[in-house]
Write a protein that holds these residues in place. Structure first.
Motif, PDB file in Angstrom:
ATOM      1  N   PHE A 171       0.777  -1.244   0.000  1.00 43.47           N
ATOM      2  CA  PHE A 171       0.000   0.000   0.000  1.00 43.47           C
ATOM      3  C   PHE A 171       0.813   1.301   0.000  1.00 43.47           C
ATOM      4  O   PHE A 171       0.322   2.317  -0.494  1.00 43.47           O
ATOM      5  N   THR A 172       1.981   1.331   0.562  1.00 39.65           N
ATOM      6  CA  THR A 172       2.702   2.613   0.639  1.00 39.65           C
ATOM      7  C   THR A 172       3.844   2.721  -0.378  1.00 39.65           C
ATOM      8  O   THR A 172       4.041   3.775  -0.974  1.00 39.65           O
ATOM      9  N   ILE A 173       4.591   1.665  -0.554  1.00 42.48           N
ATOM     10  CA  ILE A 173       5.728   1.732  -1.480  1.00 42.48           C
ATOM     11  C   ILE A 173       5.286   1.898  -2.936  1.00 42.48           C
ATOM     12  O   ILE A 173       5.861   2.736  -3.662  1.00 42.48           O
ATOM     13  N   PRO A 174       4.270   1.156  -3.426  1.00 44.21           N
ATOM     14  CA  PRO A 174       3.881   1.317  -4.843  1.00 44.21           C
ATOM     15  C   PRO A 174       3.500   2.749  -5.231  1.00 44.21           C
ATOM     16  O   PRO A 174       4.008   3.264  -6.241  1.00 44.21           O
ATOM     17  N   PRO A 175       2.601   3.446  -4.473  1.00 40.53           N
ATOM     18  CA  PRO A 175       2.304   4.825  -4.876  1.00 40.53           C
ATOM     19  C   PRO A 175       3.523   5.739  -4.783  1.00 40.53           C
ATOM     20  O   PRO A 175       3.675   6.673  -5.581  1.00 40.53           O
ATOM     21  N   ALA A 176       4.410   5.476  -3.814  1.00 41.69           N
ATOM     22  CA  ALA A 176       5.632   6.278  -3.722  1.00 41.69           C
ATOM     23  C   ALA A 176       6.508   6.069  -4.952  1.00 41.69           C
ATOM     24  O   ALA A 176       7.092   7.028  -5.490  1.00 41.69           O
TER      25      ALA A 176
ATOM     26  N   ILE B 203       5.448   5.129  -7.965  1.00 47.10           N
ATOM     27  CA  ILE B 203       4.762   5.737  -9.123  1.00 47.10           C
ATOM     28  C   ILE B 203       4.999   7.240  -9.146  1.00 47.10           C
ATOM     29  O   ILE B 203       5.327   7.817 -10.190  1.00 47.10           O
ATOM     30  N   LEU B 204       4.824   7.886  -7.999  1.00 44.45           N
ATOM     31  CA  LEU B 204       5.059   9.333  -7.938  1.00 44.45           C
ATOM     32  C   LEU B 204       6.517   9.670  -8.238  1.00 44.45           C
ATOM     33  O   LEU B 204       6.807  10.680  -8.883  1.00 44.45           O
ATOM     34  N   THR B 205       7.436   8.830  -7.805  1.00 45.75           N
ATOM     35  CA  THR B 205       8.857   9.065  -8.078  1.00 45.75           C
ATOM     36  C   THR B 205       9.133   9.004  -9.572  1.00 45.75           C
ATOM     37  O   THR B 205       9.870   9.835 -10.122  1.00 45.75           O
ATOM     38  N   ILE B 206       8.547   8.022 -10.241  1.00 43.05           N
ATOM     39  CA  ILE B 206       8.747   7.876 -11.690  1.00 43.05           C
ATOM     40  C   ILE B 206       8.166   9.083 -12.427  1.00 43.05           C
ATOM     41  O   ILE B 206       8.792   9.631 -13.344  1.00 43.05           O
ATOM     42  N   ILE B 207       6.970   9.502 -12.017  1.00 39.45           N
ATOM     43  CA  ILE B 207       6.327  10.643 -12.677  1.00 39.45           C
ATOM     44  C   ILE B 207       7.151  11.915 -12.486  1.00 39.45           C
ATOM     45  O   ILE B 207       7.340  12.701 -13.422  1.00 39.45           O
TER      46      ILE B 207
ATOM     47  N   TYR C  12       7.244  11.527   2.430  1.00 39.69           N
ATOM     48  CA  TYR C  12       7.781  11.486   1.063  1.00 39.69           C
ATOM     49  C   TYR C  12       6.656  11.535   0.030  1.00 39.69           C
ATOM     50  O   TYR C  12       6.706  12.324  -0.920  1.00 39.69           O
ATOM     51  N   MET C  13       5.629  10.719   0.207  1.00 41.16           N
ATOM     52  CA  MET C  13       4.521  10.681  -0.754  1.00 41.16           C
ATOM     53  C   MET C  13       3.786  12.019  -0.824  1.00 41.16           C
ATOM     54  O   MET C  13       3.518  12.538  -1.916  1.00 41.16           O
ATOM     55  N   THR C  14       3.458  12.564   0.327  1.00 45.21           N
ATOM     56  CA  THR C  14       2.725  13.832   0.348  1.00 45.21           C
ATOM     57  C   THR C  14       3.576  14.953  -0.238  1.00 45.21           C
ATOM     58  O   THR C  14       3.068  15.818  -0.951  1.00 45.21           O
ATOM     59  N   SER C  15       4.872  14.934   0.031  1.00 42.09           N
ATOM     60  CA  SER C  15       5.769  15.955  -0.519  1.00 42.09           C
ATOM     61  C   SER C  15       5.824  15.876  -2.043  1.00 42.09           C
ATOM     62  O   SER C  15       5.779  16.897  -2.730  1.00 42.09           O
ATOM     63  N   LEU C  16       5.933  14.653  -2.573  1.00 42.91           N
ATOM     64  CA  LEU C  16       5.977  14.500  -4.036  1.00 42.91           C
ATOM     65  C   LEU C  16       4.688  14.988  -4.680  1.00 42.91           C
ATOM     66  O   LEU C  16       4.715  15.653  -5.729  1.00 42.91           O
TER      67      LEU C  16
ATOM     68  N   TYR D 146       2.640  17.218  -3.512  1.00 41.33           N
ATOM     69  CA  TYR D 146       2.630  18.691  -3.400  1.00 41.33           C
ATOM     70  C   TYR D 146       3.516  19.308  -4.476  1.00 41.33           C
ATOM     71  O   TYR D 146       3.121  20.285  -5.129  1.00 41.33           O
ATOM     72  N   ILE D 147       4.708  18.770  -4.679  1.00 39.76           N
ATOM     73  CA  ILE D 147       5.630  19.307  -5.689  1.00 39.76           C
ATOM     74  C   ILE D 147       5.030  19.172  -7.084  1.00 39.76           C
ATOM     75  O   ILE D 147       5.121  20.087  -7.913  1.00 39.76           O
ATOM     76  N   LEU D 148       4.387  18.046  -7.357  1.00 39.43           N
ATOM     77  CA  LEU D 148       3.771  17.826  -8.667  1.00 39.43           C
ATOM     78  C   LEU D 148       2.667  18.849  -8.935  1.00 39.43           C
ATOM     79  O   LEU D 148       2.606  19.454 -10.006  1.00 39.43           O
ATOM     80  N   VAL D 149       1.797  19.053  -7.958  1.00 38.53           N
ATOM     81  CA  VAL D 149       0.673  19.969  -8.122  1.00 38.53           C
ATOM     82  C   VAL D 149       1.142  21.418  -8.236  1.00 38.53           C
ATOM     83  O   VAL D 149       0.557  22.220  -8.973  1.00 38.53           O
ATOM     84  N   ASN D 150       2.226  21.750  -7.554  1.00 38.94           N
ATOM     85  CA  ASN D 150       2.659  23.143  -7.477  1.00 38.94           C
ATOM     86  C   ASN D 150       3.837  23.478  -8.385  1.00 38.94           C
ATOM     87  O   ASN D 150       4.403  24.567  -8.269  1.00 38.94           O
ATOM     88  N   LYS D 151       4.209  22.585  -9.282  1.00 42.89           N
ATOM     89  CA  LYS D 151       5.381  22.831 -10.121  1.00 42.89           C
ATOM     90  C   LYS D 151       5.264  24.141 -10.902  1.00 42.89           C
ATOM     91  O   LYS D 151       6.240  24.886 -11.014  1.00 42.89           O
ATOM     92  N   PRO D 152       4.106  24.483 -11.467  1.00 44.44           N
ATOM     93  CA  PRO D 152       4.036  25.752 -12.227  1.00 44.44           C
ATOM     94  C   PRO D 152       3.952  27.001 -11.339  1.00 44.44           C
ATOM     95  O   PRO D 152       4.030  28.115 -11.860  1.00 44.44           O
ATOM     96  N   THR D 153       3.802  26.838 -10.034  1.00 46.11           N
ATOM     97  CA  THR D 153       3.530  27.975  -9.149  1.00 46.11           C
ATOM     98  C   THR D 153       4.761  28.862  -8.975  1.00 46.11           C
ATOM     99  O   THR D 153       5.864  28.366  -8.735  1.00 46.11           O
TER     100      THR D 153
END
Length: 628
Positions: free
Chosen positions: A12-17, A19-23, A88-92, A94-101
């Motif tokens: 449950f925790t490593i897979p989404p982490a 995926i977000l890392t790859i993205i 780590y997951m929440t930070s990634l 946040y960074i993804l959503v706010n990249k254009p900010t």
């Protein structure tokens, strides 16, 4: 010894982490990694004593069959990993959503009581402080519940409340002014997901909350209200912490008078100084100018606006200001009601540049040079980073604007009936024009790249490095030609409606037509399609020849330059596809300025992603173009 808790992580925790890392891998910068490491470190250090106390006092327990065995301060290894993986997951996310900010644009001077919006935000700040103070003080109430049933709730409030209160007080401006999707989404999504994970773990008995320390209420069967609050609070802490970090970083990067040189990794003490800097000391003219520049680019230069989000720090701000200057100048000339008015704007721009680059450019003289411009344009022009730019390309850009003045400013009318009077007579004229209005901009962008290159002040200017730099500048100027040729091919209809034709007269004559006919038919004269195809062929030939030099640029800027180039050249690929299919080219028209052709947003994002990962679209496929 057991594997239950380990399986929770594996499933449950490593897979989404991952995926977000790859993205995010192509998007993450060194400063992003710094944020993540900083937040994870703070989360682990701050949570260990609290979590250890909960375990020691039996608020929650871990059955021996559910954990591997190793502990730190009685905390199982798997639980320690949970601190890391959640942050780590929440930070990634946040960074993804706010990249254009651009966080600077969400800051303001809140010390002027005469401004109504300032009073509104200060009132909301106080309301938030009262709420988070009450959240903290409520721990006393929960601790008085009979039989210690409020112990867990009380410990959550006393642990998280002071930190949330402090972060809100320091970074309330972006927390209030950012779009809700930028802050709420990174809180709500991981919270909802971890609620589901926690429910599964509690039902499996992977960890247990002792009945004597909880109030007995459930969000749904299996999820205690304390656990729901815990994950909501922890994700809020991460998002508030990241926003405060970005707030501090924006102050450090945006105000050279406060911080002359920005370290690659600003120290915590520097970031805290920035957070505690009074908003009364903010350079509001700089904030307003960058805000106007972004507004301009988001409406009129979507390809560059997309690419700008890949850059960071002062390089990003200066690129935005440079490109906005170019847009302002182009708009003033394009939107002039007559050739005389356009010439006046060029004259005003010339005076502004001469003043900016003169040895004696006092504030009074600069204000006088800026006085003729509209307020929004004035705010942008005043921030042009002339200290990092050579003057010659900027004056060449104005010469390109002068070429535009040769066309009539009266829409739908041809200035004369002699083709020889049109400025773009030959391919050589076209190249000169494109070099002035586009190659100059590409060269200026690269000058900013080298000016802001990390460690540039301490590097040796060896013959080898200077040779690479000169080659990159030369190829950048060539790439500017390719981008401008694509721009001209895109805007044939729009330009014709404005009484202009940038297609070379001799090329049109070879197809049996003239610039006058192109204008009179609004770009639909016989032979125009063949000429546009020829122009695009030239553009892609130059692009193919020059794009390899991008990989010789400083590494920190390569991805952003790739995205900028590929996003623009994709317009040419779409044009060629439409021409090959024999479809009406005006179907490309979007909702942008003057219905200019554009690439659909999903396709722009895919192209940008490919450029980030180094997979360029490449030259257009060979197709038989239907030009009849």
């Amino acid at each position: 010894m057991g594997l239950d808790y380990a399986w929770i992580h594996l499933i449950f925790t490593i897979p989404p982490a991952v995926i977000l890392t790859i993205i995010l891998r192509p998007l993450v910068t060194k400063i992003d990694l710094y944020k993540i490491v900083f937040l994870v470190s703070v989360a682990v250090i701050y949570t260990i004593p609290w979590d250890s106390y909960l375990i020691h006092t039996k608020v929650w327990t871990y059955p021996p069959h559910g954990i591997l065995g190793p502990t730190l301060c009685e905390i199982p290894l798997e639980e320690l990993f949970f601190f890391v993986i959640q942050t780590y997951m929440t930070s990634l996310l946040y960074i993804l959503v706010n990249k254009p900010t651009v966080y600077l644009t969400y800051l303001f001077d809140d010390t002027d009581p005469r401004k109504s919006h300032v009073q509104y935000f200060r009132w909301r700040k106080r309301l938030g402080q009262v709420f988070f103070a009450c959240f903290t003080l409520s721990s006393y109430y929960f601790s008085t519940l009979p039989s210690s049933k409020g112990t867990y709730l009380a410990l959550i409030c006393v642990w998280a409340g002071p930190v949330v209160f402090a972060l809100w007080s320091l970074a309330y401006q972006p927390l209030l002014t950012l779009p809700r999707s930028k802050t709420w989404l990174p809180i709500i999504l991981p919270t909802a997901y971890l609620w589901i994970v926690d429910t599964i773990a509690l039902l499996r008995g992977t960890w247990t909350i002792e009945s004597g320390t909880k109030v007995g209420l459930q969000m749904w069967p299996g999820l205690e209200v304390e656990e729901a609050l815990f994950f909501l609070v922890t994700n809020t802490l991460v998002v508030f912490g990241l926003t405060a970090f970005e707030n501090a970083l924006a102050v450090v990067e945006a105000f050279p008078d406060k911080v002359p040189v920005v370290p690659t990794f600003p120290s915590p003490s520097l970031l805290m100084q920035a957070l505690f800097l009074s908003p009364a000391e903010y350079d509001t003219s700089r904030i307003n100018g960058i805000r106007e520049a972004l507004k301009n680019l988001s409406a009129k230069s979507r390809s560059f606006y997309l690419a700008s989000s890949i850059f960071s720090g002062r390089l990003r701000l200066d690129l935005i200001l440079l490109y906005a200057f170019c847009r302002v100048g182009d708009d003033l000339v394009d939107n002039a009601g007559s050739a005389e008015e356009a010439e006046r704007w060029i004259s005003h721009l010339t005076v502004f540049l001469e003043t900016s680059y003169s040895a004696d450019h006092s504030k009074r003289k600069l204000d006088e040079a800026l006085a003729p411009f509209p307020p929004a344009s004035r705010a942008i022009l005043a921030l042009l980073p002339t200290q990092a730019l050579p003057s010659q390309p900027l004056f060449s850009l104005l010469e390109g604007f002068t070429s535009d003045v040769d066309f009539s400013r009266l829409k739908g009318k041809v200035p004369n009936k002699e083709a020889a009077r049109f400025p773009i007579k030959t391919a050589s004229d076209l190249e000169i024009y494109a070099s002035r209005v586009a190659s100059t901009v590409a060269e200026l962008c690269l000058h900013l790249v080298y000016h802001h290159e990390p460690g540039s002040n301490t590097k040796q200017n060896s013959f080898s490095s200077m040779s690479i730099r000169d080659r990159c500048l030369k190829n950048g100027a060539k790439m500017g030609l390719a981008l401008q040729y694509t721009n001209i091919a895109r805007d044939v209809y729009v330009d014709a409606r404005d009484g202009r034709c940038y297609l070379p007269t001799d090329w049109l004559r070879e197809q049996g037509t003239t610039p006058e006919q192109v204008i009179e038919t609004h770009g639909r004269a016989d032979g125009v399609a063949e000429t546009r195809k020829r122009l695009l062929d030239n553009a892609f030939a130059i692009y193919k020849e020059s794009r390899g030099a991008i990989e010789d640029l400083p590494q920190y800027a390569r991805a952003g330059i790739r995205v900028a180039v590929e996003s623009y050249m994709e317009i040419g690929r779409v044009l060629v596809e439409k021409m090959a299919a024999g479809g009406p080219l005006e179907e490309l028209s979007g909702s942008g300025r003057r219905n200019r052709a554009s690439v659909p947003k999903p396709r722009r994002l895919l192209v940008g992603w490919g450029a980030l990962t180094g997979r360029r679209s490449g030259a257009i496929p060979e197709k038989q173009v239907k030009t009849g």
